[in-house]
Enzyme design. Sequence first.
Site, PDB file in Angstrom:
ATOM      1  N   GLN A  16       0.686  -0.949   0.095  1.00 43.61           N
ATOM      2  CA  GLN A  16       0.017  -0.135  -0.059  1.00 43.61           C
ATOM      3  C   GLN A  16       0.808   1.296  -0.136  1.00 43.61           C
ATOM      4  O   GLN A  16       0.330   2.244  -0.517  1.00 43.61           O
ATOM      5  CB  GLN A  16      -0.971  -0.038   1.219  1.00 43.61           C
ATOM      6  CG  GLN A  16      -2.022  -0.985   1.149  1.00 43.61           C
ATOM      7  CD  GLN A  16      -1.762  -2.315   1.823  1.00 43.61           C
ATOM      8  OE1 GLN A  16      -0.559  -2.709   1.971  1.00 43.61           O
ATOM      9  NE2 GLN A  16      -2.869  -3.016   2.424  1.00 43.61           N
ATOM     10  N   ASP A  52      -6.698   1.668  12.401  1.00 43.60           N
ATOM     11  CA  ASP A  52      -8.017   0.558  12.138  1.00 43.60           C
ATOM     12  C   ASP A  52      -8.856   0.410  13.429  1.00 43.60           C
ATOM     13  O   ASP A  52     -10.089   0.463  13.161  1.00 43.60           O
ATOM     14  CB  ASP A  52      -7.501  -0.689  11.431  1.00 43.60           C
ATOM     15  CG  ASP A  52      -7.126  -0.325  10.015  1.00 43.60           C
ATOM     16  OD1 ASP A  52      -5.844  -0.051   9.956  1.00 43.60           O
ATOM     17  OD2 ASP A  52      -7.940  -0.531   9.086  1.00 43.60           O
ATOM     18  N   ASN A  84      -3.113  -1.260  13.593  1.00 41.91           N
ATOM     19  CA  ASN A  84      -2.990  -0.308  12.366  1.00 41.91           C
ATOM     20  C   ASN A  84      -1.966  -1.445  11.370  1.00 41.91           C
ATOM     21  O   ASN A  84      -1.542  -2.589  11.733  1.00 41.91           O
ATOM     22  CB  ASN A  84      -2.093   0.660  12.318  1.00 41.91           C
ATOM     23  CG  ASN A  84      -1.959   1.577  11.253  1.00 41.91           C
ATOM     24  OD1 ASN A  84      -3.035   1.884  10.462  1.00 41.91           O
ATOM     25  ND2 ASN A  84      -0.890   1.865  10.706  1.00 41.91           N
ATOM     26  N   LYS A  85      -1.781  -1.322  10.110  1.00 34.48           N
ATOM     27  CA  LYS A  85      -1.213  -2.183   9.192  1.00 34.48           C
ATOM     28  C   LYS A  85       0.132  -2.937   9.842  1.00 34.48           C
ATOM     29  O   LYS A  85       0.942  -2.122  10.339  1.00 34.48           O
ATOM     30  CB  LYS A  85      -0.881  -1.249   7.857  1.00 34.48           C
ATOM     31  CG  LYS A  85      -0.280  -2.106   6.658  1.00 34.48           C
ATOM     32  CD  LYS A  85      -0.903  -3.341   6.312  1.00 34.48           C
ATOM     33  CE  LYS A  85      -2.289  -2.940   5.866  1.00 34.48           C
ATOM     34  NZ  LYS A  85      -3.275  -4.131   5.625  1.00 34.48           N
TER      35      LYS A  85
HETATM   36  C1  LIG Z   1      -6.492   4.736   6.443  1.00 33.16           C
HETATM   37  S1  LIG Z   1      -6.211   5.268   7.690  1.00 33.16           S
HETATM   38  C2  LIG Z   1      -5.499   3.616   8.921  1.00 33.16           C
HETATM   39  C3  LIG Z   1      -5.600   2.419   8.262  1.00 33.16           C
HETATM   40  O1  LIG Z   1      -6.673   1.921   7.546  1.00 33.16           O
HETATM   41  C4  LIG Z   1      -4.325   1.861   7.343  1.00 33.16           C
HETATM   42  O2  LIG Z   1      -3.237   2.486   7.955  1.00 33.16           O
HETATM   43  C5  LIG Z   1      -4.360   0.722   7.138  1.00 33.16           C
HETATM   44  O3  LIG Z   1      -3.868  -0.120   7.738  1.00 33.16           O
HETATM   45  C6  LIG Z   1      -5.293   0.038   5.943  1.00 33.16           C
HETATM   46  O4  LIG Z   1      -5.102  -1.014   5.701  1.00 33.16           O
HETATM   47  P1  LIG Z   1      -5.879  -1.906   4.468  1.00 33.16           P
HETATM   48  O5  LIG Z   1      -5.564  -3.544   4.825  1.00 33.16           O
HETATM   49  O6  LIG Z   1      -5.108  -1.420   3.300  1.00 33.16           O
HETATM   50  O7  LIG Z   1      -7.170  -1.626   4.640  1.00 33.16           O
END
Ligand SMILES: CSC[C@@H](O)[C@@H](O)C(=O)COP(=O)(O)O
EC number: 5.3.1.23
Length: 380
Positions: A202, A243, A253-254
């Site tokens: 991402q 998240d 978070n990711k």
């Molecule tokens: C968009 S703000 C925070 C999170 O949603 C973002 O950092 C994230 O981890 C997104 O993960 P994803 O798996 O791409 O949906």
Amino acid sequence: MADHGVPVLRWEESAERPPKLVLLDQTRLPAEEVELACKDVPDLVAAIGALSVRGAPLLGVAGGYGVALAAALGGDVAQAADRLASARPTAVNLAAGVRRVERAYKAATDGGAGEDGAAAAALAEARALHEEDAEASARMARLGRELLGELVPGRRLRLLTHCNTGTLVSGGKGTAFAVVSAVHDAGDLQQLWVDETRPLLQGARLTAYEAVRERMPYSVLADSAAGSLFAAGEVDAVLIGADRIAADGSVANKVGSYPLAVLARHHGVPFVVVAPVTTVDAATERGADIVVEQRPAEEVTQISFPYRSASGTAGEEGVQLAPKGAEAYNPAFDVTPPDLVTAVVTERGVVSPVTRETVAGLCSPSRTRTSRWGNGMMNA
Ligand SMILES: CSC[C@@H](O)[C@@H](O)C(=O)COP(=O)(O)O
């Protein structure tokens, strides 16, 4: 709404045709800006699972429109809401957005609005959610920029970010990336370090795409290169999204965020989380209670460009990296304990130190500090 050649998400309807939700397919970026039309809830659930639409705030918005779609199509709205709310487990915004629009639909139904009236009420609520997200994003950008000015005074900033948190995840400019963008607009961004964010990239695919659009000075790095970057003194602050934030202040978070928090602490660098209040989940007591999504092994054992083919599933065109059939540990997120988080920036204000008490303050606005924080701030 974000200024993309193709809108990140739009509701399409005409007198002749039933409505649909049209998404910018994020699995195809940055190679091509292609739309993906969701004609019903199963389409949208599949798009969420494939990460065609992703990121906590946008998942909430998309989930809300999904309920409006179910209502407009005259289906079983409660069942559709359940399917949407559970399409991915970690981002609390998804279920929150779905339930909010479902409540609006039910209230209209109970109030005797009739099928069309209730569907219109659901759509109006989804649109309101979408707009509120854009407003929250603008406030977080301002507060985050002010905070960075206090944490790292007197210099142009070298910021490190992880995953993608910009216009692709929001009705506005996003969460952490909205702050980066505000710093850049003020002429104060020296360098944006973009973690590639394995396994689905991402950062390399999406954040770099957004940085190009905003003409930011940026470099992509392998996640494992972050340590040497800190050691060289090249990072002034880390900015990430979230998240889910548990009641104790733990931040999901990711995957890869937690190692950055450990590095930041070791090197005395502020680690700042930027998230709307809808990401705070008072019902989840501790970080260990957060359900972390586990994703298919192929995302780690194969690599594919573009990530997903036009008609295929993830990995269909993938190059096998690990031996065929290799098992993988592939959590989509990790959880950072609150004592490693310097501050949480929300649209309602900044909290620091991040504790059960200050996080509870976010959920009752009268107790929220909006411009000052505790002594823990500089002890990152
Ligand atoms: C968009 S703000 C925070 C999170 O949603 C973002 O950092 C994230 O981890 C997104 O993960 P994803 O798996 O791409 O949906």
